[in-house]
Design an enzyme around this catalytic site. Structure first.
Site, short mmCIF file in Angstrom:
data_model
loop_
_atom_site.label_atom_id
_atom_site.label_comp_id
_atom_site.label_asym_id
_atom_site.label_seq_id
_atom_site.Cartn_x
_atom_site.Cartn_y
_atom_site.Cartn_z
N GLN A 102 0.84 -1.20 0.00
CA GLN A 102 0.00 0.00 0.00
C GLN A 102 0.87 1.25 0.00
OE1 GLN A 102 -3.43 -0.74 3.04
NE2 GLN A 102 -1.73 -2.06 3.61
N ASN A 103 2.19 1.05 0.12
CA ASN A 103 3.10 2.20 0.21
C ASN A 103 3.44 2.74 -1.17
OD1 ASN A 103 3.06 1.63 2.92
ND2 ASN A 103 5.00 0.52 2.91
N HIS A 120 -1.40 1.68 -4.39
CA HIS A 120 -1.68 3.12 -4.39
C HIS A 120 -0.71 3.90 -5.25
CE1 HIS A 120 -3.70 2.07 -0.32
NE2 HIS A 120 -4.57 2.01 -1.30
N CYS A 128 1.34 11.95 -17.30
CA CYS A 128 0.74 13.10 -17.97
C CYS A 128 -0.79 13.01 -17.91
CB CYS A 128 1.21 13.16 -19.42
SG CYS A 128 0.42 14.49 -20.35
N CYS A 131 -1.85 13.02 -22.13
CA CYS A 131 -1.58 11.88 -23.02
C CYS A 131 -1.37 10.57 -22.27
CB CYS A 131 -0.38 12.18 -23.94
SG CYS A 131 1.22 12.17 -23.09
N CYS A 149 4.55 17.75 -19.29
CA CYS A 149 4.90 16.59 -20.11
C CYS A 149 5.89 17.01 -21.20
CB CYS A 149 3.64 16.03 -20.75
SG CYS A 149 3.92 14.65 -21.88
N CYS A 152 3.86 16.39 -24.73
CA CYS A 152 2.67 17.13 -25.19
C CYS A 152 2.42 18.41 -24.40
CB CYS A 152 1.42 16.23 -25.14
SG CYS A 152 0.72 16.05 -23.50
N THR A 190 0.59 -3.21 8.77
CA THR A 190 -0.66 -2.61 8.31
C THR A 190 -1.82 -3.05 9.20
OG1 THR A 190 -2.23 -2.42 6.47
CG2 THR A 190 -0.97 -4.45 6.59
N ALA A 234 8.55 -4.30 12.37
CA ALA A 234 8.95 -5.02 11.16
C ALA A 234 10.46 -5.17 11.05
CB ALA A 234 8.40 -4.30 9.94
ZN LIG Z 1 1.62 14.30 -22.33
#
Ligand SMILES: [Zn+2]
Length: 249
Positions: A102-103, A120, A128, A131, A149, A152, A190, A234
């Site tokens: 989820q990180n 996520h 972009c 595009c 971008c 574009c 989590t 952890a």
């Molecule tokens: Zn673009």
């Protein structure tokens, strides 16, 4: 936590055909990345409304300023910790197929895991808005916001899932299939409160997988889905589990 629980968890991993991991903010706090939720989390200091897609469309510059401050100023200096490394070593030993995370920090890949499903999205890419092309973040200058971008001229957005945006379909599909077929799932850092990602351990549980949970505190899974609960951080528990797995019986 008893030594027996650790040995038991290690035996399940060694005997499994397919083991995968499901990780959350708790695995990255030891790398200095603040969680979103809880005391001291991002949402205790910033309005989640700033991460609405509509807000980003109207105010890409203001939204980017906050995002740059939160996620990108230390982007190149944040390092994987012992927990990330232990998962990479499990994969290298042929004992872990996939990390579902989820990180958005990209630390599993930095540690060396090659198959990571990012529920996520990730700060390591931008996309972009016009595009839809994606670029590695390091190839784009964030000096002038919003970045544009190169192809574009459209506005680039971090390739992370904003509120009111859907989870990437392919990621959800693959993670669900994996949860249906795996023998063992290692849940790390989590509490399972964020949906739909938080349902993955339930799918695995209902399909007969052994659920190994590593958390410093009990979670929504502990008494209902978890088979073996390894209580602790952890960065301590995953290396201990790795050592138990790699030590012959
Ligand atoms: Zn673009």
């Amino acid at each position: 936590m008893s030594d027996g629980a650790l040995r038991n968890a290690a035996d399940h991993i060694r005997d499994a055909r397919t083991t995968f991991a499901f990780t959350g903010a708790g695995i990255s706090v030891e790398s200095g990345i603040p969680p979103f939720r809880g005391p001291g989390g991002v949402w205790s200091k910033h309005d989640p409304a700033l991460f609405e897609m509509g807000y980003f469309r109207r105010n890409p510059e203001a939204s980017w300023k906050l995002i740059r401050e939160l996620f990108y100023e230390r982007f190149n200096t944040v390092k994987p910790n012992k927990a990330h490394t232990a998962l990479a070593e499990l994969e290298a030993a042929g004992l872990l197929t996939t990390v579902v995370t989820q990180n958005i920090d990209g630390l599993h890949q930095k540690a060396g895991n090659t198959h990571v499903l990012e529920y996520h999205g990730s700060t390591s890419r931008v996309q972009c808005m016009s595009c839809r092309r994606k670029y590695p973040t390091e190839s784009v200058s964030l000096d002038t916001l919003p970045p544009k971008c190169p192809d574009c001229g459209g506005v680039l957005k971090p390739d992370i899932v904003f509120f009111s945006e859907g989870i990437p379909d392919d990621v959800h599909r693959e993670a669900t299939q994996l949860a249906r077929s795996a023998d063992v799932l290692i849940v790390v850092g989590t509490t399972g409160e964020v949906q739909p990602a938080g349902r993955i351990p339930w799918v695995a549980h209902h399909n007969g997988a052994t659920i190994i949970e590593i958390n410093p505190n009990e979670s929504a899974y502990t008494y209902k889905a978890t088979d073996i609960y390894l209580e602790g951080k952890a960065g301590r528990m995953l290396p201990e589990l790795l050592e138990a797995v790699l030590t012959p019986r």
